[in-house]
Design an enzyme around this catalytic site. Structure first.
Site, PDB file in Angstrom:
ATOM      1  CG  HIS A 320     -16.002  63.957 -27.475  1.00  0.00           C
ATOM      2  ND1 HIS A 320     -15.089  64.965 -27.267  1.00  0.00           N
ATOM      3  CD2 HIS A 320     -16.957  64.478 -28.295  1.00  0.00           C
ATOM      4  CE1 HIS A 320     -15.488  66.035 -27.917  1.00  0.00           C
ATOM      5  NE2 HIS A 320     -16.611  65.778 -28.549  1.00  0.00           N
ATOM      6  CG  ASP A 378     -23.355  63.066 -32.843  1.00  0.00           C
ATOM      7  OD1 ASP A 378     -24.123  63.976 -33.175  1.00  0.00           O
ATOM      8  OD2 ASP A 378     -22.127  63.114 -32.989  1.00  0.00           O
TER       9      ASP A 378
HETATM   10  N1  ACO Z   1     -16.170  52.197 -30.295  1.00  0.00           N
HETATM   11  C1  ACO Z   1     -15.162  51.349 -30.003  1.00  0.00           C
HETATM   12  N2  ACO Z   1     -13.906  51.735 -29.695  1.00  0.00           N
HETATM   13  C2  ACO Z   1     -13.659  53.067 -29.683  1.00  0.00           C
HETATM   14  C3  ACO Z   1     -14.666  54.012 -29.956  1.00  0.00           C
HETATM   15  C4  ACO Z   1     -15.962  53.556 -30.273  1.00  0.00           C
HETATM   16  N3  ACO Z   1     -16.947  54.405 -30.548  1.00  0.00           N
HETATM   17  N4  ACO Z   1     -14.135  55.253 -29.872  1.00  0.00           N
HETATM   18  C5  ACO Z   1     -12.855  55.091 -29.554  1.00  0.00           C
HETATM   19  N5  ACO Z   1     -12.554  53.772 -29.411  1.00  0.00           N
HETATM   20  C6  ACO Z   1     -11.264  53.212 -29.021  1.00  0.00           C
HETATM   21  C7  ACO Z   1     -10.266  53.264 -30.170  1.00  0.00           C
HETATM   22  O1  ACO Z   1     -10.280  52.088 -30.949  1.00  0.00           O
HETATM   23  C8  ACO Z   1      -8.957  53.459 -29.444  1.00  0.00           C
HETATM   24  O2  ACO Z   1      -8.536  52.196 -28.974  1.00  0.00           O
HETATM   25  P1  ACO Z   1      -6.929  51.863 -28.823  1.00  0.00           P
HETATM   26  O3  ACO Z   1      -6.418  52.822 -27.784  1.00  0.00           O
HETATM   27  O4  ACO Z   1      -6.906  50.435 -28.387  1.00  0.00           O
HETATM   28  O5  ACO Z   1      -6.319  52.107 -30.175  1.00  0.00           O
HETATM   29  C9  ACO Z   1      -9.333  54.311 -28.233  1.00  0.00           C
HETATM   30  O6  ACO Z   1     -10.730  54.040 -27.989  1.00  0.00           O
HETATM   31  C10 ACO Z   1      -9.152  55.799 -28.451  1.00  0.00           C
HETATM   32  O7  ACO Z   1      -9.863  56.181 -29.622  1.00  0.00           O
HETATM   33  P2  ACO Z   1      -9.290  57.174 -30.725  1.00  0.00           P
HETATM   34  O8  ACO Z   1      -9.954  56.897 -32.022  1.00  0.00           O
HETATM   35  O9  ACO Z   1      -7.798  57.156 -30.700  1.00  0.00           O
HETATM   36  O10 ACO Z   1      -9.786  58.548 -30.135  1.00  0.00           O
HETATM   37  P3  ACO Z   1     -10.007  59.865 -30.966  1.00  0.00           P
HETATM   38  O11 ACO Z   1      -9.994  60.952 -29.950  1.00  0.00           O
HETATM   39  O12 ACO Z   1      -9.039  59.971 -32.089  1.00  0.00           O
HETATM   40  O13 ACO Z   1     -11.470  59.687 -31.598  1.00  0.00           O
HETATM   41  C11 ACO Z   1     -13.813  59.741 -31.910  1.00  0.00           C
HETATM   42  C12 ACO Z   1     -12.626  60.222 -31.061  1.00  0.00           C
HETATM   43  C13 ACO Z   1     -13.532  60.008 -33.418  1.00  0.00           C
HETATM   44  C14 ACO Z   1     -15.046  60.550 -31.536  1.00  0.00           C
HETATM   45  C15 ACO Z   1     -14.037  58.235 -31.668  1.00  0.00           C
HETATM   46  O14 ACO Z   1     -14.347  58.010 -30.295  1.00  0.00           O
HETATM   47  C16 ACO Z   1     -15.136  57.639 -32.556  1.00  0.00           C
HETATM   48  O15 ACO Z   1     -14.854  57.272 -33.699  1.00  0.00           O
HETATM   49  N6  ACO Z   1     -16.405  57.547 -32.042  1.00  0.00           N
HETATM   50  C17 ACO Z   1     -17.512  57.086 -32.841  1.00  0.00           C
HETATM   51  C18 ACO Z   1     -17.998  58.198 -33.755  1.00  0.00           C
HETATM   52  C19 ACO Z   1     -18.738  59.284 -33.026  1.00  0.00           C
HETATM   53  O16 ACO Z   1     -19.607  59.039 -32.208  1.00  0.00           O
HETATM   54  N7  ACO Z   1     -18.381  60.546 -33.364  1.00  0.00           N
HETATM   55  C20 ACO Z   1     -19.048  61.740 -32.797  1.00  0.00           C
HETATM   56  C21 ACO Z   1     -18.106  62.511 -31.937  1.00  0.00           C
HETATM   57  S1  ACO Z   1     -18.951  63.860 -31.193  1.00  0.00           S
HETATM   58  C22 ACO Z   1     -19.089  64.992 -32.407  1.00  0.00           C
HETATM   59  O17 ACO Z   1     -18.358  65.118 -33.311  1.00  0.00           O
HETATM   60  C23 ACO Z   1     -20.255  65.847 -32.339  1.00  0.00           C
END
Ligand code: ACO
Length: 443
Positions: A320, A378
């Site tokens: 998140h 979720d």
């Molecule tokens: N699985 C694996 N790796 C992940 C995940 C994941 N679910 N989420 C983040 N990471 C990693 C990224 O690859 C990144 O790695 P790096 O630093 O080596 O590049 C690091 O963790 C940070 O992630 P970001 O994408 O930069 O974080 P951001 O804040 O932009 O994204 C998000 C947050 C979109 C929710 C992301 O965690 C994700 O895609 N999760 C899966 C989708 C999801 O569950 N979305 C629902 C969110 S809650 C809502 O909207 C109600």
């Protein structure tokens, strides 16, 4: 302590030397520091462009507060979520969705008579203009219900002309109540349409969540009795999804509203944004992922893929932008999930077992520990929805029904803010410098 007082206090001015490479040389810049009632302080950068000729750069808004708000507070490090100061866990256990809606929109917990009036108003706005039914026939039967929702919610503005004047407080309230009231009807109709079943009208003797279940699952051929346990579970899920401060869809609603667009159009914009798998679409993606994993033995393979930079796969329902701790909503939902499955006699649901095992393995994995990736809201909601008989494609629609309350509260707050201006971000231009047009034959 008021914001204005803080700005005038000399101690709350940040002296930043932000302009060393500008033409004219170094020039220290005094930036006021704004203090909220909780949460990090905020550097007020509004005069940066006027005084330095520089924009600030923050794609993804990781360091930018886009507005001032009194509605929802999140402490992502501690896993805290408050609506108007009340902890989400207490609201989920002790309140109802419409009471939380009233709290978010009006600003305080309603008295009994305020609550009765609010419920009465929402109940009596749940029907649709009959001509709106015809819109559904324009969609293919296999249309994704979120596609239908984007269309029909936007179309509300073509039907309710008497609540489009956003400068009229009374009309803003009517539009807000209409949206909260009609969302379950529109959502249930999207479901019925996809099933080829007749639409079911709302019933005024049922609660908000009971009505939603009634409109989705009852048939003209036999009586449908709403299971109170399922209705309560749905109500809790709606509470947990009602608002989440300046997330992507809420910011979309605010940006759309900042131009003076009508509230029905703004909420349609919010629905479009919510649809994405990085946002509300994740609950659908979690279920698809669990089904793809299929068995506990395959979890390590998927964990490995989630960690692989060259593989686009992410563990859906994990991570998140704000929470760097367990999402408090996921905690409540995990318990609700177990309750609902046990009431339905599905306590050995293989998907729940798989989800719990996946969570356990991920939370012990150094990659997820180091990046502070925890289950989000979720992760468990989809399993509950599935057990209730709700199809996967409807998960995000139900999220939209709940979040409409937050969108409305945030839109209303913005409309009532006298300092509100159109949202107009700037950019770092990296395209071509000026060049002359070349005739097609000479390219
Ligand atoms: N699985 C694996 N790796 C992940 C995940 C994941 N679910 N989420 C983040 N990471 C990693 C990224 O690859 C990144 O790695 P790096 O630093 O080596 O590049 C690091 O963790 C940070 O992630 P970001 O994408 O930069 O974080 P951001 O804040 O932009 O994204 C998000 C947050 C979109 C929710 C992301 O965690 C994700 O895609 N999760 C899966 C989708 C999801 O569950 N979305 C629902 C969110 S809650 C809502 O909207 C109600």
């Amino acid at each position: 302590m008021g914001t204005a007082e803080m700005i005038e206090d000399e101690q709350d001015i940040a002296k930043l030397d932000v302009t060393p490479d500008l033409p004219g040389g170094s020039k220290p810049l005094d930036l006021p520091i704004l203090q909220g009632t909780m949460g990090p302080s905020v550097l007020d950068i509004r005069k940066v462009y006027a005084e330095t000729d520089c924009f600030t750069f923050d794609p993804g808004f990781t360091s930018t507060a886009s507005c001032e708000s009194k509605i929802t507070f999140i402490d992502g490090d501690k896993g805290v979520l408050l609506h108007r100061g009340y902890p989400i866990e207490e609201l989920a256990e002790q309140s109802s969705f419409l009471e939380v809606a009233s709290l978010l929109i009006e600003g305080d917990l309603p008295t009994q008579s305020q609550y009765d009036a609010f419920v009465n108003d929402i109940t009596h706005h749940s029907m649709l203009h009959e001509q709106l039914r015809g819109f559904y026939d324009g969609f293919r039967r296999d249309a994704h219900p979120m596609a239908i929702m984007v269309g029909v919610v936007g179309a509300l503005s073509a039907f309710y002309h008497d609540s489009l004047d956003i400068s009229d407080e009374k009309q803003r309230i009517i539009a807000s109540h209409r949206l909260v009231a009609k969302m379950p009807t529109l959502a249930a109709m999207a479901y019925k349409y996809s099933m080829g079943q007749p639409f079911v009208y709302p019933r005024n003797d049922l609660s908000y969540s009971e009505n939603l279940l009634h409109m989705m699952f009852s048939m003209p051929t036999e009586e449908y009795k709403v299971d109170p346990v399922l209705a309560r579970a749905l109500d809790k899920i709606l509470i947990l999804h009602a608002d989440h401060e300046q997330n992507a869809s809420t910011s979309t609603v605010r940006l759309a509203g900042s131009s003076g667009a009508n509230p029905f159009a703004c909420i349609a914009a919010g629905i479009a944004c919510l649809w994405g798998p990085a946002h509300g679409g994740a609950n659908e993606a979690v279920l698809n992922m669990l089904e793809e994993i299929g068995h506990k033995d395959r979890i390590p393979e998927f964990i490995k893929r989630a960690k692989d930079k060259d593989d686009p796969f992410r563990l859906m329902g994990f991570g998140h932008r704000v929470y760097k701790n367990y999402d408090p909503r996921a905690q409540v939902l995990h318990n609700t999930c177990k309750e609902v499955l046990s009431v339905l006699g599905h306590q050995d649901d293989p998907l729940l077992e798989l989800a719990q095992e996946l969570e356990k393995i991920a939370l012990e994995d150094p990659y997820f520990i180091e990046k502070k990736l925890y289950p989000n809201v979720d992760f468990y909601s989809g399993i509950i929805f599935k057990a209730m008989g709700i199809p996967t494609s409807m998960f995000t629609v139900l999220f939209a029904v709940a979040r409409t309350v937050g969108w409305i509260a945030q839109w209303k707050e913005m409309m009532e803010d006298p300092s509100q201006r159109i949202g107009r971000p700037r950019q770092l231009y990296t395209g071509h410098t000026p060049r002359s047009f070349v005739e097609r034959a000479k390219r």
